[in-house]
Write an enzyme that holds these catalytic residues in place. Structure first.
Site, short mmCIF file in Angstrom:
data_model
loop_
_atom_site.label_atom_id
_atom_site.label_comp_id
_atom_site.label_asym_id
_atom_site.label_seq_id
_atom_site.Cartn_x
_atom_site.Cartn_y
_atom_site.Cartn_z
CB SER A 1 -14.70 74.39 10.64
OG SER A 1 -13.51 74.84 9.85
CE LYS B 1 -13.55 74.40 5.97
NZ LYS B 1 -14.48 74.57 7.25
#
EC number: 3.4.21.89
Length: 222
Positions: free
Chosen positions: A35, A89
């Site tokens: 991701s 993230k």
């Protein structure tokens, strides 16, 4: 049993102190997914500074003292507000920011990010599934960093505008079309932030032959 504890108390103290160190000061995270490609890769072992933002009561989310402020562009580890899973993230918006996305382009406080194409390639996203990918330099709205867009993916490439409330943060994966992030599970409260990722300790190609990626050992994010 008492004799066993007495004979091994030095080791037990070491384990206790080491455990407290990992939960309160510094930690390392293995990366299981793509991701954050191309910045962080599957198989990277990432060093995390747990004191970057808060001093917490060990083994809890209780904040004892604020040590710093999360900044736009930080790579952050945190517990998912959806199910508690530890994630990594990029922090893209802080309290008070107005953020939106239009056809992949990020807009923060009215400032549209700039995108410079860097590389076209094919990315494997699942077993026997490969998609055309474009890697770009994103800058302007955030400090310069690389992102990746995938063709043919039904991702949330447009949203907002959203005003970030106090004590909340927005997280996006650099692999924008293959990331479960704030577009799907919502904003992240400060007490769920674990720390700021500062670099790669070691790396192995877990998607291939498990060979070490020597060039990524002891490296920063670039």
């Amino acid at each position: 049993m008492k004799r066993w504890f007495r004979n091994n108390r030095g080791f037990l103290v070491f384990v206790l102190v080491f455990g407290l160190f990992r939960t309160a000061v510094a930690d390392w995270n293995p990366i299981p997914s793509g991701s954050m490609r191309p910045t962080v890769l599957e198989g990277d072992l990432v060093l995390v500074n747990r004191l970057a933002y808060d001093l917490k009561l060990p083994l809890s989310n209780v904040i004892l003292h604020r040590t710093g402020e999360p900044l736009r562009g930080d790579i952050v580890t945190f517990a998912s507000p959806k199910d508690g899973t530890r994630l990594i993230k990029r922090l893209v918006a802080v309290p008070g920011d107005v953020v939106e996305m239009r056809n992949e382009e990020l807009i923060i406080n009215g400032r549209t990010a700039h995108y410079q194409p860097l590389q076209q390639l094919t990315e494997t996203v699942a077993a026997n599934v490969a998609l055309p990918a474009l890697r770009l330099q994103e800058s302007g709205a955030l400090p310069p960093h690389r992102v990746q867009w995938l063709a043919g993916v039904n991702a949330r490439s447009s949203f907002g505008p959203i005003t970030i409330p106090p004590g909340q943060y927005m997280m996006l994966g650099d692999n924008r079309d293959d990331s479960a992030d704030s577009r799907y599970f919502g904003l992240v409260p400060r007490n769920l932030l674990i720390g700021r990722a500062v670099g790669v300790i070691a790396s192995a190609d877990i998607t291939g032959n498990w060979m070490p990626r020597w060039e990524r050992f002891a490296s920063d994010f670039h």
